[in-house]
Write an enzyme that holds these catalytic residues in place. Sequence first.
Site, PDB file in Angstrom:
ATOM      1  N   HIS A  84      16.673   5.781  50.413  1.00 61.79           N
ATOM      2  CA  HIS A  84      16.542   6.172  51.824  1.00 61.79           C
ATOM      3  C   HIS A  84      17.901   6.401  52.492  1.00 61.79           C
ATOM      4  CE1 HIS A  84      17.042   1.753  52.676  1.00 61.79           C
ATOM      5  NE2 HIS A  84      17.691   2.239  53.715  1.00 61.79           N
ATOM      6  N   ASP A 114      12.957   3.022  45.866  1.00 62.35           N
ATOM      7  CA  ASP A 114      14.047   3.073  46.843  1.00 62.35           C
ATOM      8  C   ASP A 114      15.412   2.914  46.173  1.00 62.35           C
ATOM      9  OD1 ASP A 114      15.009   3.499  49.420  1.00 62.35           O
ATOM     10  OD2 ASP A 114      15.195   1.354  49.818  1.00 62.35           O
ATOM     11  N   SER A 190      22.590  -1.837  53.686  1.00 59.86           N
ATOM     12  CA  SER A 190      21.509  -1.412  52.795  1.00 59.86           C
ATOM     13  C   SER A 190      22.100  -0.611  51.639  1.00 59.86           C
ATOM     14  CB  SER A 190      20.513  -0.548  53.572  1.00 59.86           C
ATOM     15  OG  SER A 190      19.373  -0.276  52.802  1.00 59.86           O
TER      16      SER A 190
END
Length: 431
Positions: A84, A114, A190
Amino acid sequence: NQTVYETPVVKAAQRVGPAVVNISTARQQNLRRTPFPGLGLNPFFDTFFKDFFEPGYEPRLQRASLGSGIIIDGQKGFILTNAHVIDNTAQISVMLQDQRQFEAEIVGVDPESDLAVLRIASQEPLPSVALGVDRKLLIGETVIAIGNPFGFSNSVTTGVISALNRTIRTDRYVHRDFIQTDASINPGNSGGPLLDITGELIGINTAIYAKAQGIGFAIPVAQARKIIADLITHGEVVPVWLGLTLQPLDDTLINYLKLPESEYRDGGLVVKSVFPDSPAGRAGIVEGDVVLTIDDRPLPSTNAYRLLIKGFSAGQSLNVRLWRNGASREVSVITADFPEELVARLPHLLLGITVAEASNEGGGVMITQVDSGSELARIGVRPGDIIRQINDIRVDSGQLLRKALVKYRHHPSVVLLVQRNNQLYNLTVPI
């Protein structure tokens, strides 16, 4: 004495920090170009002038610093991050802890897990961190999250493992087996590493659950290892083959099979068919068996099965627990790569059609025959129709059609973009 303060967390951050990178991306944004700089400020004049001037569009790159990554191969420049973080990007830049910047290329992306792998080219070896060893993680053990958010290198947070095997639902996917931690994980870090107290890489941080406060999630290295290898080798994840076609349990099947609730409380899937000379067939699995667990992992849905086998490699031995004839039993299944000879038969096996290369300029594959009992026949698809796309994969050849079917063969359904004459139709078809 400075060494007094060198705790395990400090040592881990010092050792791994140089391999943590900041990732910024640029998305293309089209801006309307007009001969009047004030146009667009007044709705009346905007409407008036757009009737007289061709607006035109001027592409602009809009840059944003979106997350972190970890260099996993310093010789080849491979960087692991979240899918993402690089979604819908036109350009990707990577900044190291020492402020060096590189343009990155995408090696492979798997949105369902992901995970994404990037590559940067450096004249000299880069600092890197190897994937940690597979081991049993413990609830309560100390973990360290490191990120490089917005260029603030070595942003370190600590916490403990709060839970394991968490399932997270997003708008597009269901992510399973995540590590839950109270270490702060936000969009800035992230894609960065989650470490244990010894500095071993045990997970990849992911900030995909917007409602979480004080809760972080990470993808376990054990789950990511095979996916990363596939992304580097093939550019996508290649699921192993067991040779099973499965369907969910329902009340009718539960009663017919006399399946006690204690056995299916965590799920189970019924075997619809077994391919001859397949791994499942060689292990003795037959039609009508209920697959309860694979390697002690429950199977609440066909989607859970599909995601589970993505993490296995060809040649692995899997312990499969079955329900048959009123009793549970266990068999060992040796996984295999999907056989090439079966690929050519997939259009007929999954969709009930025969295809040929389309001769029109637009590409696609032409349907030459439709089985009378197939779902496509019921919908009204007929010979001469052209398949242009399956889900998100453009089908410009029979090879790409078969590749898409290999990828989506465990999905309950696919969306076909079908052309008839000059019209395009989206058809959702079970497979």
